[in-house]
Design a protein around this motif. Structure first.
Motif, PDB file in Angstrom:
ATOM      1  N   ARG A  94       0.832  -1.202   0.000  1.00  0.00           N
ATOM      2  CA  ARG A  94       0.000   0.000   0.000  1.00  0.00           C
ATOM      3  C   ARG A  94       0.873   1.261   0.000  1.00  0.00           C
ATOM      4  O   ARG A  94       0.604   2.221  -0.723  1.00  0.00           O
ATOM      5  N   ILE A  95       1.924   1.299   0.781  1.00  0.00           N
ATOM      6  CA  ILE A  95       2.835   2.455   0.841  1.00  0.00           C
ATOM      7  C   ILE A  95       3.546   2.634  -0.495  1.00  0.00           C
ATOM      8  O   ILE A  95       3.689   3.757  -0.988  1.00  0.00           O
ATOM      9  N   VAL A  96       3.977   1.530  -1.096  1.00  0.00           N
ATOM     10  CA  VAL A  96       4.658   1.603  -2.391  1.00  0.00           C
ATOM     11  C   VAL A  96       3.708   2.129  -3.465  1.00  0.00           C
ATOM     12  O   VAL A  96       4.077   2.999  -4.269  1.00  0.00           O
ATOM     13  N   VAL A  97       2.479   1.643  -3.490  1.00  0.00           N
ATOM     14  CA  VAL A  97       1.491   2.097  -4.472  1.00  0.00           C
ATOM     15  C   VAL A  97       1.176   3.574  -4.270  1.00  0.00           C
ATOM     16  O   VAL A  97       1.123   4.354  -5.225  1.00  0.00           O
ATOM     17  N   GLN A  98       0.979   4.005  -3.023  1.00  0.00           N
ATOM     18  CA  GLN A  98       0.703   5.414  -2.750  1.00  0.00           C
ATOM     19  C   GLN A  98       1.886   6.301  -3.157  1.00  0.00           C
ATOM     20  O   GLN A  98       1.686   7.394  -3.699  1.00  0.00           O
ATOM     21  N   SER A  99       3.075   5.851  -2.893  1.00  0.00           N
ATOM     22  CA  SER A  99       4.262   6.625  -3.278  1.00  0.00           C
ATOM     23  C   SER A  99       4.369   6.733  -4.792  1.00  0.00           C
ATOM     24  O   SER A  99       4.677   7.802  -5.335  1.00  0.00           O
ATOM     25  N   ALA A 100       4.107   5.649  -5.491  1.00  0.00           N
ATOM     26  CA  ALA A 100       4.166   5.661  -6.962  1.00  0.00           C
ATOM     27  C   ALA A 100       3.102   6.600  -7.531  1.00  0.00           C
ATOM     28  O   ALA A 100       3.376   7.378  -8.455  1.00  0.00           O
ATOM     29  N   ILE A 101       1.915   6.565  -6.966  1.00  0.00           N
ATOM     30  CA  ILE A 101       0.850   7.452  -7.425  1.00  0.00           C
ATOM     31  C   ILE A 101       1.229   8.916  -7.157  1.00  0.00           C
ATOM     32  O   ILE A 101       1.012   9.788  -8.002  1.00  0.00           O
TER      33      ILE A 101
END
Length: 90
Positions: free
Chosen positions: A4-11
């Motif tokens: 979830r943190i990786v996806v939010q950072s990528a977004i």
């Protein structure tokens, strides 16, 4: 949780890049460009793009025709700035 943190950072990075690209695309180009060449004695002002110039230091002369290049000469040791009027091409 880590995914979830990786996806939010990528977004977040993608949105920042898109915002930068949109903002960069909206930067306006200048309406005109001038070149001023002012060695001792004679000063030349040239409109490179988008305008014409006329000497207007003592008021607007009805007989003066705007031109892309304007030159004036000063023979005193210190010369004040001259006033040059400009008209944008439509």
């Amino acid at each position: 949780m880590k995914i979830r943190i990786v996806v939010q950072s990528a977004i977040a990075v993608i949105l920042m890049f898109v915002g930068w690209a949109v903002g960069k695309a909206q930067t306006p180009a200048p309406a005109f460009e001038l070149i001023v060449d002012a060695p001792a004695g004679e000063t030349t002002i040239a409109c490179v793009k988008g305008c014409d110039l006329v000497w207007v230091e003592r008021g607007l002369n009805a007989n003066a025709s705007p031109t892309p290049t304007f030159t004036y000469r000063c023979t005193s040791p210190r010369c004040s700035s001259g006033r040059v009027g400009g008209w944008l091409h439509q």
